[in-house]
Scaffold this active site. Structure first.
Site, PDB file in Angstrom:
ATOM      1  N   ASP A  87       0.846  -1.197   0.000  1.00  0.00           N
ATOM      2  CA  ASP A  87       0.000   0.000   0.000  1.00  0.00           C
ATOM      3  C   ASP A  87       0.883   1.249   0.000  1.00  0.00           C
ATOM      4  OD1 ASP A  87      -2.276   1.506  -0.020  1.00  0.00           O
ATOM      5  OD2 ASP A  87      -3.048   0.815   1.912  1.00  0.00           O
ATOM      6  N   HIS A  89     -10.084  -2.014  -7.592  1.00  0.00           N
ATOM      7  CA  HIS A  89     -10.078  -0.969  -6.563  1.00  0.00           C
ATOM      8  C   HIS A  89      -9.324   0.286  -6.998  1.00  0.00           C
ATOM      9  CE1 HIS A  89      -9.911   0.988  -2.711  1.00  0.00           C
ATOM     10  NE2 HIS A  89      -8.599   0.839  -2.607  1.00  0.00           N
TER      11      HIS A  89
HETATM   12  C1  HEM Z   1      -4.937   2.332  -3.499  1.00  0.00           C
HETATM   13  C2  HEM Z   1      -6.006  -1.168  -0.330  1.00  0.00           C
HETATM   14  C3  HEM Z   1      -9.693   1.512   1.344  1.00  0.00           C
HETATM   15  C4  HEM Z   1      -8.833   4.823  -2.041  1.00  0.00           C
HETATM   16  C5  HEM Z   1      -4.909   1.159  -2.777  1.00  0.00           C
HETATM   17  C6  HEM Z   1      -3.925   0.110  -2.922  1.00  0.00           C
HETATM   18  C7  HEM Z   1      -4.210  -0.856  -2.021  1.00  0.00           C
HETATM   19  C8  HEM Z   1      -5.389  -0.442  -1.316  1.00  0.00           C
HETATM   20  C9  HEM Z   1      -3.452  -2.153  -1.794  1.00  0.00           C
HETATM   21  C10 HEM Z   1      -2.773   0.091  -3.936  1.00  0.00           C
HETATM   22  C11 HEM Z   1      -1.571   0.782  -3.415  1.00  0.00           C
HETATM   23  C12 HEM Z   1      -1.407   2.192  -3.901  1.00  0.00           C
HETATM   24  O1  HEM Z   1      -1.708   2.487  -5.071  1.00  0.00           O
HETATM   25  O2  HEM Z   1      -0.963   3.024  -3.104  1.00  0.00           O
HETATM   26  C13 HEM Z   1      -7.118  -0.742   0.389  1.00  0.00           C
HETATM   27  C14 HEM Z   1      -7.746  -1.508   1.432  1.00  0.00           C
HETATM   28  C15 HEM Z   1      -8.774  -0.749   1.918  1.00  0.00           C
HETATM   29  C16 HEM Z   1      -8.790   0.483   1.155  1.00  0.00           C
HETATM   30  C17 HEM Z   1      -7.323  -2.901   1.878  1.00  0.00           C
HETATM   31  C18 HEM Z   1      -9.750  -1.040   3.026  1.00  0.00           C
HETATM   32  C19 HEM Z   1      -9.487  -1.822   4.037  1.00  0.00           C
HETATM   33  C20 HEM Z   1      -9.808   2.615   0.547  1.00  0.00           C
HETATM   34  C21 HEM Z   1     -10.843   3.618   0.659  1.00  0.00           C
HETATM   35  C22 HEM Z   1     -10.609   4.533  -0.312  1.00  0.00           C
HETATM   36  C23 HEM Z   1      -9.414   4.122  -1.012  1.00  0.00           C
HETATM   37  C24 HEM Z   1     -11.972   3.594   1.684  1.00  0.00           C
HETATM   38  C25 HEM Z   1     -11.399   5.769  -0.641  1.00  0.00           C
HETATM   39  C26 HEM Z   1     -12.707   5.848  -0.540  1.00  0.00           C
HETATM   40  C27 HEM Z   1      -7.678   4.451  -2.681  1.00  0.00           C
HETATM   41  C28 HEM Z   1      -7.021   5.274  -3.667  1.00  0.00           C
HETATM   42  C29 HEM Z   1      -5.908   4.545  -4.096  1.00  0.00           C
HETATM   43  C30 HEM Z   1      -5.906   3.303  -3.346  1.00  0.00           C
HETATM   44  C31 HEM Z   1      -7.436   6.656  -4.141  1.00  0.00           C
HETATM   45  C32 HEM Z   1      -4.884   4.974  -5.136  1.00  0.00           C
HETATM   46  C33 HEM Z   1      -5.335   4.567  -6.516  1.00  0.00           C
HETATM   47  C34 HEM Z   1      -4.358   5.044  -7.567  1.00  0.00           C
HETATM   48  O3  HEM Z   1      -3.956   6.195  -7.501  1.00  0.00           O
HETATM   49  O4  HEM Z   1      -4.013   4.270  -8.442  1.00  0.00           O
HETATM   50  N1  HEM Z   1      -5.793   0.792  -1.793  1.00  0.00           N
HETATM   51  N2  HEM Z   1      -7.782   0.447   0.241  1.00  0.00           N
HETATM   52  N3  HEM Z   1      -8.966   2.950  -0.475  1.00  0.00           N
HETATM   53  N4  HEM Z   1      -6.978   3.281  -2.515  1.00  0.00           N
HETATM   54 FE1  HEM Z   1      -7.433   1.847  -1.192  1.00  0.00          FE
END
Ligand code: HEM
Length: 502
Positions: free
Chosen positions: A170, A316
């Site tokens: 992450d 996601h």
């Molecule tokens: C990216 C996991 C909750 C928004 C990511 C990444 C992972 C991840 C593994 C990829 C790593 C990265 O690009 O930095 C999770 C998990 C969550 C969670 C396990 C809940 C337990 C959320 C929530 C939001 C969110 C609630 C917003 C409503 C984002 C955004 C990115 C991201 C904006 C970057 C996407 C990009 O720029 O490509 N998340 N996330 N995440 N997540 Fe989550």
């Protein structure tokens, strides 16, 4: 170190680059004696607050980093009557919980109550350091605040450090703000593919803030902190992947399960983006900051409006940051600064029963998002994109309607539209444009990680199977469960000094 007159010593350190320590305590408090607390805030807490400049200087004296933020209730308790101009912050997260399809029965009672006035964020290499800084603060402020609730966040151990509990790296993709980048400051380097947004998308009162005119002057350089305690059902997630493993030829069942997980997330566990490496993990790519974020879902010979061979629309990271899918750009950016909480999966949990029912083993993500507008930031990403099964259908219609209407207005050129191409395979010309309008069958389904269907029913993401992109999968259970949270305002140091402590 910045254009736009950014004053980095005035901005709390967690907002733009994160405190990035292996331990972080979220200490939620109630103000017991506002007058006493105000004077302690200025005299005892303010000197401990870590600024952006201090984090960038990477000074070894910085053992424990401290930030502070207040809920609307907390600001009111301090006698601040100004409206900060953010309706979701003003009414509090509990009041908007149903719009996320949250089940209130899953909410931690303290978040469902009305006692949380603020949160102290304390980050360090060890829990001992965090605890000792907390006791220093507590003894100096002499009972003027009391503890309501706490979450001890911790990076996962060993080779899982930096990975969230499902196992995925992450903290790779966060936007940066224009004017922040400075060659002399390593923390500010812009990496290829990283979004650069106007400072006001993250910082209240700066250029690009959508509510610039309605902010009180003292709110300048603060940011709204959306906090969520997101429980992760790791055994259930792993079981789903194995039970529904894909059918890529020459892959083992485990490899097909891993592929499904990667397609749900949009990245392999290493962090390598599937848009660049769709069928096999690539840890070297994952570790290269010049490549691991350098993608936008376009590929020369593939059509971005329909191609899911690289990355599903429902993944996601594509749901929460559609990159070039939205050719016109968008302002729905957040800076994430969360940390995992809770223990590792035990061997009992990982065994056949595959369930996380023991509340003492709760684990998840202490989710933190900064933005200048909660409704265009966190709430928009969660509701309009992640939980919206028709996200790309809506985009598709907009892509047609906007140029169509604009051409209608320029009368003589209206027919240009008819030569314009819709890149969807079943919609090659304007003749099919009208058919396309009535043929809303192109649903991407909800985000398989954080999407929540209405009524908390089953989710139906599509595009996850590279062998059959129209196949819709059914996910009965949520792997991420909201345990509630609150919205806070993380003020500038000047605001702490001149407005909140006097
Ligand atoms: C990216 C996991 C909750 C928004 C990511 C990444 C992972 C991840 C593994 C990829 C790593 C990265 O690009 O930095 C999770 C998990 C969550 C969670 C396990 C809940 C337990 C959320 C929530 C939001 C969110 C609630 C917003 C409503 C984002 C955004 C990115 C991201 C904006 C970057 C996407 C990009 O720029 O490509 N998340 N996330 N995440 N997540 Fe989550």
């Amino acid at each position: 170190a910045a254009s736009f007159g950014l004053n980095l010593t005035n901005i709390q350190g967690d907002i733009l680059i994160g405190m990035k320590k292996n331990k972080e305590l979220f200490f939620f408090f109630k103000i017991q004696d506002a007058t006493a607390f105000k004077s302690h805030l200025g005299a005892n807490i303010l000197p401990l607050i870590t600024t952006t400049t201090q984090i960038l200087s990477n000074s070894p004296q910085l053992t424990t980093l401290v930030n502070i933020a207040f809920s609307q209730k907390g600001l009111s308790a301090l006698g601040v009557t100004d409206n900060l101009g953010d309706t979701l912050f003003f009414s509090g997260q509990l009041n908007g919980s149903s719009s996320f399809n949250d089940q209130l029965s899953n909410w931690v009672p303290q978040f469902a109550g009305s006692d949380i006035d603020g949160v102290l964020l304390l980050a360090s290499d060890t829990v001992d350091n965090v605890d000792s800084t907390l006791s220093t603060i507590q003894s100096s402020i002499n009972g003027s605040i009391s503890e309501v609730y706490r979450i001890q966040g911790a990076a996962r151990p060993g080779d899982q450090q930096g990975h969230e509990h499902f196992g995925f790296m992450d903290g790779i993709s966060n936007p940066t703000i224009s004017g922040f980048a400075a060659p002399a400051l390593p923390g500010t380097i812009v990496h290829p593919g990283q979004a650069v947004v106007a400072p006001g998308i993250i910082l209240v009162g700066e250029q690009g803030d959508p509510s610039l005119s309605s902010r009180p002057a003292w709110a300048l350089d603060g940011s709204f902190l959306a906090f969520r305690q997101l429980q992760q059902r790791v055994p259930e997630f792993n079981k789903y992947l194995l039970d529904n493993a894909l059918s890529e030829p020459n892959f083992t069942v485990q490899e097909n399960a891993d592929l499904l997980g990667a397609r749900m997330m949009g990245r392999w566990k290493s962090g390598a983006p599937i848009d660049l490496t769709p069928l096999a993990d690539d840890p070297v790519l994952a570790n290269d900051p010049n490549r691991n974020n350098n993608f936008n879902y376009t590929h020369p010979t593939f059509d971005i409006k329909s191609d899911q061979t690289h990355c599903p629309f429902s993944a996601h990271i594509r749901k929460t940051n559609p990159r070039a899918d939205l050719a016109a750009g968008f302002n729905n950016h957040i800076i994430r600064a969360g940390i995992p909480y809770g223990p590792e999966v035990t061997s009992d949990e990982a065994s056949a029963s595959a369930s996380s029912t023991d509340p003492t083993l709760e684990r998840g993500l202490a989710f933190v998002a900064y933005q200048s507008s909660i409704s265009t930031g966190f709430a928009f990403l969660q509701k309009a994109w992640a939980s919206n099964a028709n996200f790309h259908t809506v985009l598709h219609l907009l892509i047609h309607i906007i140029p169509f209407l604009s051409r209608l207005l320029q009368l003589g050129k209206w027919h240009d539209h008819f030569t314009g191409k819709c890149a969807r395979t079943d919609c090659h010309s304007s003749f099919f444009f009208f058919l396309c309008l009535f043929k809303i069958d192109y649903s991407t389904g909800e985000d398989p990680i954080i999407g929540v269907a209405a009524g908390d029913g089953p989710r139906h993401p599509s595009g996850l199977d590279p062998q059959n992109s129209t196949r819709v999968m059914t996910i009965e259970q949520d792997f991420v469960v909201s345990r509630g949270g609150e919205y806070f305002f993380s003020p500038s140091l000047l605001a702490l000094q001149n407005t909140l402590s006097v």
